[in-house]
Structure formats: structure tokens, C-alpha cells
Design a protein around this motif. Structure first.
Motif, PDB file in Angstrom:
ATOM      1  N   ARG A   7       5.828  20.443   6.099  1.00 28.34           N
ATOM      2  CA  ARG A   7       6.325  19.157   5.619  1.00 28.34           C
ATOM      3  C   ARG A   7       7.304  19.336   4.463  1.00 28.34           C
ATOM      4  O   ARG A   7       7.215  20.278   3.686  1.00 28.34           O
ATOM      5  CB  ARG A   7       5.179  18.231   5.229  1.00 28.34           C
ATOM      6  CG  ARG A   7       3.963  18.844   4.542  1.00 28.34           C
ATOM      7  CD  ARG A   7       4.158  19.082   3.131  1.00 28.34           C
ATOM      8  NE  ARG A   7       2.961  18.906   2.330  1.00 28.34           N
ATOM      9  CZ  ARG A   7       2.972  18.960   1.006  1.00 28.34           C
ATOM     10  NH1 ARG A   7       4.087  19.215   0.359  1.00 28.34           N
ATOM     11  NH2 ARG A   7       1.856  18.788   0.318  1.00 28.34           N
ATOM     12  N   ALA A   9       8.164  17.046   1.239  1.00 23.50           N
ATOM     13  CA  ALA A   9       7.503  15.923   0.556  1.00 23.50           C
ATOM     14  C   ALA A   9       8.256  15.539  -0.722  1.00 23.50           C
ATOM     15  O   ALA A   9       7.709  15.616  -1.813  1.00 23.50           O
ATOM     16  CB  ALA A   9       6.055  16.297   0.252  1.00 23.50           C
ATOM     17  N   PRO A  10       9.526  15.133  -0.583  1.00 27.18           N
ATOM     18  CA  PRO A  10      10.300  14.832  -1.793  1.00 27.18           C
ATOM     19  C   PRO A  10       9.836  13.550  -2.475  1.00 27.18           C
ATOM     20  O   PRO A  10       9.412  12.607  -1.821  1.00 27.18           O
ATOM     21  CB  PRO A  10      11.718  14.648  -1.242  1.00 27.18           C
ATOM     22  CG  PRO A  10      11.513  14.156   0.156  1.00 27.18           C
ATOM     23  CD  PRO A  10      10.284  14.889   0.651  1.00 27.18           C
ATOM     24  N   SER A  11       9.898  13.562  -3.809  1.00 31.18           N
ATOM     25  CA  SER A  11       9.697  12.330  -4.574  1.00 31.18           C
ATOM     26  C   SER A  11      11.089  11.744  -4.829  1.00 31.18           C
ATOM     27  O   SER A  11      11.926  12.431  -5.401  1.00 31.18           O
ATOM     28  CB  SER A  11       9.039  12.636  -5.921  1.00 31.18           C
ATOM     29  OG  SER A  11       7.801  13.259  -5.718  1.00 31.18           O
ATOM     30  N   GLU A  43       7.560  10.697  -0.922  1.00 30.85           N
ATOM     31  CA  GLU A  43       6.434  10.474  -1.840  1.00 30.85           C
ATOM     32  C   GLU A  43       6.827   9.456  -2.920  1.00 30.85           C
ATOM     33  O   GLU A  43       7.113   9.804  -4.065  1.00 30.85           O
ATOM     34  CB  GLU A  43       5.964  11.805  -2.425  1.00 30.85           C
ATOM     35  CG  GLU A  43       5.528  12.757  -1.312  1.00 30.85           C
ATOM     36  CD  GLU A  43       4.378  13.685  -1.656  1.00 30.85           C
ATOM     37  OE1 GLU A  43       4.369  14.240  -2.757  1.00 30.85           O
ATOM     38  OE2 GLU A  43       3.487  13.846  -0.798  1.00 30.85           O
ATOM     39  N   ALA A 111       3.047  14.169  -8.991  1.00 30.54           N
ATOM     40  CA  ALA A 111       2.496  15.510  -8.899  1.00 30.54           C
ATOM     41  C   ALA A 111       2.524  16.152 -10.293  1.00 30.54           C
ATOM     42  O   ALA A 111       3.536  16.104 -10.961  1.00 30.54           O
ATOM     43  CB  ALA A 111       3.339  16.316  -7.922  1.00 30.54           C
ATOM     44  N   HIS A 113       3.139  18.849 -12.752  1.00 30.10           N
ATOM     45  CA  HIS A 113       3.833  20.133 -12.741  1.00 30.10           C
ATOM     46  C   HIS A 113       3.321  20.990 -13.882  1.00 30.10           C
ATOM     47  O   HIS A 113       2.638  20.513 -14.773  1.00 30.10           O
ATOM     48  CB  HIS A 113       5.336  19.896 -12.778  1.00 30.10           C
ATOM     49  CG  HIS A 113       5.802  19.231 -11.518  1.00 30.10           C
ATOM     50  ND1 HIS A 113       5.865  19.901 -10.317  1.00 30.10           N
ATOM     51  CD2 HIS A 113       6.137  17.962 -11.257  1.00 30.10           C
ATOM     52  CE1 HIS A 113       6.251  19.047  -9.371  1.00 30.10           C
ATOM     53  NE2 HIS A 113       6.425  17.862  -9.914  1.00 30.10           N
ATOM     54  N   TYR A 185      -1.666  10.838  -6.856  1.00 33.40           N
ATOM     55  CA  TYR A 185      -0.983  11.840  -6.029  1.00 33.40           C
ATOM     56  C   TYR A 185      -1.973  12.720  -5.262  1.00 33.40           C
ATOM     57  O   TYR A 185      -1.813  12.944  -4.063  1.00 33.40           O
ATOM     58  CB  TYR A 185      -0.072  12.693  -6.936  1.00 33.40           C
ATOM     59  CG  TYR A 185       0.214  14.061  -6.376  1.00 33.40           C
ATOM     60  CD1 TYR A 185       1.130  14.224  -5.333  1.00 33.40           C
ATOM     61  CD2 TYR A 185      -0.440  15.200  -6.857  1.00 33.40           C
ATOM     62  CE1 TYR A 185       1.375  15.481  -4.791  1.00 33.40           C
ATOM     63  CE2 TYR A 185      -0.206  16.449  -6.329  1.00 33.40           C
ATOM     64  CZ  TYR A 185       0.695  16.592  -5.295  1.00 33.40           C
ATOM     65  OH  TYR A 185       0.924  17.826  -4.757  1.00 33.40           O
ATOM     66  N   VAL A 189      -1.772  12.803  -1.172  1.00 34.05           N
ATOM     67  CA  VAL A 189      -1.191  13.968  -0.515  1.00 34.05           C
ATOM     68  C   VAL A 189      -2.194  14.561   0.494  1.00 34.05           C
ATOM     69  O   VAL A 189      -1.821  15.006   1.587  1.00 34.05           O
ATOM     70  CB  VAL A 189      -0.728  14.971  -1.611  1.00 34.05           C
ATOM     71  CG1 VAL A 189      -1.817  15.924  -2.026  1.00 34.05           C
ATOM     72  CG2 VAL A 189       0.507  15.708  -1.226  1.00 34.05           C
ATOM     73  N   ARG A 203       5.362  24.867  -1.320  1.00 36.22           N
ATOM     74  CA  ARG A 203       5.894  24.088  -2.442  1.00 36.22           C
ATOM     75  C   ARG A 203       5.979  24.990  -3.657  1.00 36.22           C
ATOM     76  O   ARG A 203       5.598  26.164  -3.606  1.00 36.22           O
ATOM     77  CB  ARG A 203       4.993  22.877  -2.692  1.00 36.22           C
ATOM     78  CG  ARG A 203       3.560  23.256  -2.951  1.00 36.22           C
ATOM     79  CD  ARG A 203       2.637  22.044  -2.941  1.00 36.22           C
ATOM     80  NE  ARG A 203       1.256  22.440  -3.115  1.00 36.22           N
ATOM     81  CZ  ARG A 203       0.224  21.636  -2.975  1.00 36.22           C
ATOM     82  NH1 ARG A 203       0.405  20.365  -2.644  1.00 36.22           N
ATOM     83  NH2 ARG A 203      -0.998  22.080  -3.152  1.00 36.22           N
ATOM     84  N   LEU A 207       2.569  23.675  -8.475  1.00 37.62           N
ATOM     85  CA  LEU A 207       1.498  22.881  -7.869  1.00 37.62           C
ATOM     86  C   LEU A 207       0.318  23.739  -7.404  1.00 37.62           C
ATOM     87  O   LEU A 207      -0.652  23.215  -6.837  1.00 37.62           O
ATOM     88  CB  LEU A 207       2.057  22.024  -6.727  1.00 37.62           C
ATOM     89  CG  LEU A 207       2.940  20.878  -7.252  1.00 37.62           C
ATOM     90  CD1 LEU A 207       3.720  20.216  -6.126  1.00 37.62           C
ATOM     91  CD2 LEU A 207       2.107  19.827  -7.978  1.00 37.62           C
TER      92      LEU A 207
HETATM   93  N1  GLU Z   1       6.307  15.094  -4.165  1.00 36.57           N
HETATM   94  C1  GLU Z   1       6.033  16.275  -4.936  1.00 36.57           C
HETATM   95  C2  GLU Z   1       7.273  16.695  -5.689  1.00 36.57           C
HETATM   96  O1  GLU Z   1       8.365  16.353  -5.294  1.00 36.57           O
HETATM   97  C3  GLU Z   1       5.587  17.418  -4.065  1.00 36.57           C
HETATM   98  C4  GLU Z   1       4.159  17.334  -3.776  1.00 36.57           C
HETATM   99  C5  GLU Z   1       3.635  18.403  -2.829  1.00 36.57           C
HETATM  100  O2  GLU Z   1       4.416  19.183  -2.272  1.00 36.57           O
HETATM  101  O3  GLU Z   1       2.434  18.422  -2.642  1.00 36.57           O
HETATM  102  O4  GLU Z   1       7.153  17.350  -6.688  1.00 36.57           O
END
Ligand code: GLU
Length: 308
Positions: A7, A9-11, A43, A111, A113, A185, A189, A203, A207
Motif C-alpha cells: 500500500r 498511505a500518504p497523508s 490517510e 502517525a 514520527h 491513526y 491503519v 514505510r 514508524l
Molecule cells: N500516513 C502516514 C504518513 O504519511 C503513513 C502511515 C503508515 O505508513 O502506516 O506518514
């Protein structure tokens, strides 16, 4: 072995930068090198920071960069019902308690960081049910936290190697639902990865420390555990993780500097050691010769790569 499902999963809180593109590129290569498919999930759980214009831009950027997806886009903001149902199931199996503390609450929809992992000291875990009811009756809003048992959760990261947490000591009780009602989050997720059939999560290494929490929730919900690969972060000269505000690492600046999407992808692949020369390449061109084993050798225990 069934083909993997990965996947993006962009914010949608800004335009993409070199670090996001690097993680997305590796996610795509890991899955496509094994004949798998990609899901695109936007996201946009954090309603204040997410902007529809960025959600559109991120899709155009992925397309231009040859980072193709096979299912989606799925939007988190439309999935509240699914999160609610999962929340109820967790609350049946584990202690979930109201928390009136303020600080960490604000961050729970995004998320977390590197560096912003707080171990909750358990303040509200010690409140009696009567005290909590009284504070609620007086109009005080509460977030909802799940209590962590004294249990170790470990997994084998495909790049970083073995990693684990004592859930009570290293992680602490964490928020599932914020005071404003938004789901966190960590919960969203896990529900999305399961319902979207994701078996391969790649990712940034920032994370990595969220993964034991996510595995805890997967087990509580009876979901399968995906495989994880956490890639090093690209960092600026000062050693700071690249962020959406680093203008020179933004996609537009890179397109100008390298002349084309292939120029951008090729440069990122070169800087991170995927290819020997700094030459234009699309993701598809990098499939030939791609090997996760080689990445493990190159990147195991490495948490950052300087961006130049
Ligand atoms: N949406 C998160 C981000 O852009 C990524 C979350 C994930 O990969 O679990 O930082």
C-alpha cells in the motif's frame, strides 16, 4: 505463497518530498518484484491538516512517477463506521478507559514520527469510575485509551531485523479515540490494512516503534499480521528528517532540477544506493535486479541516508 498486497498511505497534508517518494518506491518494488498489487489509501483522518487539493496532487504525483496502484484510492475520512466497530471489539477484550489529559491527545490522529513517542504515565488509569463519571458529567471531554498488559510483542522487520516492545513499559496505554471523537491513526491503519487485504507494509523507519502497537491491535481484532519493512529516512544536511517544508526536496523542485520524473526517481535510487549511476530511471526499470536481500545488507540498522 499468494502474491503480496502492498500500500501507499500518504497523508494529504502537503506535496510529496524525496523521503515520501523513496518509501513509496521501495514499497512498490518489494510488491511488484513478487508479482503483487498495490492499494492507494489517502490517510486524511486528521481533518484539520488534510486538504483535498493535496489528496488530488498526491495521486497525480504517483501517476507521473510511475508508482502505479491497482485498488483505491480509499479515503480514511469515509471509514468511521469500520473504525467504530473495531473500537467496540477492542473494548470488549481489553480495558479501555477515559483520559482527560491534554497534551498527547492532539497528536493521536497523525502517525507519530521519530522522537514523538510518549509513554503515557498512566495518570487517568488510576481514576476511579466515579471520578471519571463526575468529570464527564461536569462537561469535561475524555479521550479513550487502551491499557497495555505486561506482554512483549516482537516481529522480524524485513530490513531492520528483529524488533520488539514490552507493551506496558516501552509503549504504554495509547489513545484509540481522541476527545473530539476522531479515531487514532494506530487504530485506523490496522483496520484499513486488514480490510484492504494488505500483506506487505513498507514505510519510513520512524514508524518502526508504532508497529508493536499495531500488532497488538491486530491480535485483539483477530486480523492477520502483515510483513513489515522499514526503510531509512532521508535527512537534510543538518541530520533532520526531510519534511514537506524542505523546499529543495519537494517534487516540483526536483522536477526542475532533474528535468523529468525519471530523472527524479533515478536520483533518489542513486542517492539511496539502489543503482550505481545517477541516471534517469522509472520504477519499472528498477525491477530488474531488485533484491530485498541486498537492501537488508545495505540498510539493516541504518536509520538515515543524507539527501543530496
Ligand atoms: N500516513 C502516514 C504518513 O504519511 C503513513 C502511515 C503508515 O505508513 O502506516 O506518514
Amino acid at each position: 505463497m499468494p502474491a503480496p498486497v502492498g500500500r501507499f498511505a500518504p497523508s494529504p497534508t502537503g506535496r510529496m518530498h524525496a523521503g515520501n517518494i523513496f518509501a513509496a518506491l521501495i514499497a512498490w518494488l518489494i510488491v511488484k518484484s513478487e508479482g503483487g498489487t498495490m492499494v492507494l489509501r489517502v490517510e486524511d483522518l486528521d481533518r484539520d491538516r488534510s486538504k483535498p487539493a493535496f489528496a488530488d496532487a498526491v495521486q497525480r504525483d504517483f501517476e507521473a512517477l510511475g508508482l502505479t496502484w491497482d485498488a483505491g484510492p480509499f479515503f480514511q475520512r469515509m471509514r468511521n463506521g469500520a473504525y467504530e466497530a473495531a473500537f467496540e471489539r477492542i473494548a470488549e477484550a481489553h480495558r479501555v478507559y477515559p483520559c482527560f489529559c491534554t497534551r498527547a491527545d492532539l497528536a493521536a490522529a497523525s502517525a507519530p514520527h521519530f522522537g514523538d513517542k510518549h509513554v503515557y504515565p498512566g495518570t487517568c488509569a488510576r481514576l476511579s469510575a466515579e471520578d471519571a463519571d463526575q468529570r464527564r458529567a461536569a462537561g469535561e471531554e475524555a479521550a479513550l485509551r487502551v491499557a497495555m498488559p505486561h506482554e512483549r510483542i516482537s516481529f522480524e522487520d524485513a530490513i531492520q531485523g528483529p524488533y520488539g516492545h514490552w507493551m506496558d513499559v516501552d509503549c504504554g496505554d495509547f489513545i484509540l479515540r481522541r476527545k473530539d471523537g476522531a479515531f487514532a491513526y494506530q487504530l485506523a491503519v490496522v483496520v484499513d490494512d486488514a480490510e484492504q487485504g494488505v500483506t506487505s507494509v513498507t514505510r519510513g523507519v520512524d514508524l518502526l516503534s508504532s508497529t508493536p502497537q499495531q500488532i497488538f491491535l491486530q491480535r485483539a481484532l483477530g486480523f492477520p499480521e502483515p510483513g513489515y519493512a522499514h526503510v531509512p529516512l532521508l535527512v537534510s544536511e543538518s541530520g533532520r528528517r526531510l519534511a514537506k517544508r524542505d523546499a529543495d526536496a519537494s517534487l516540483d523542485a526536483m522536477l526542475e532540477r532533474f528535468g523529468s520524473p525519471a530523472g527524479v526517481v533515478g536520483h533518489i535510487a542513486h542517492v539511496t544506493g539502489l543503482i550505481p549511476e545517477d541516471a534517469p530511471a522509472m520504477p519499472e526499470d528498477l525491477l530488474d535486479g531488485f533484491s530485498l536481500d541486498r537492501l537488508q545488507d545495505q540498510w539493516r540498522s541504518k536509520i538515515s541516508i543524507p539527501w543530496t
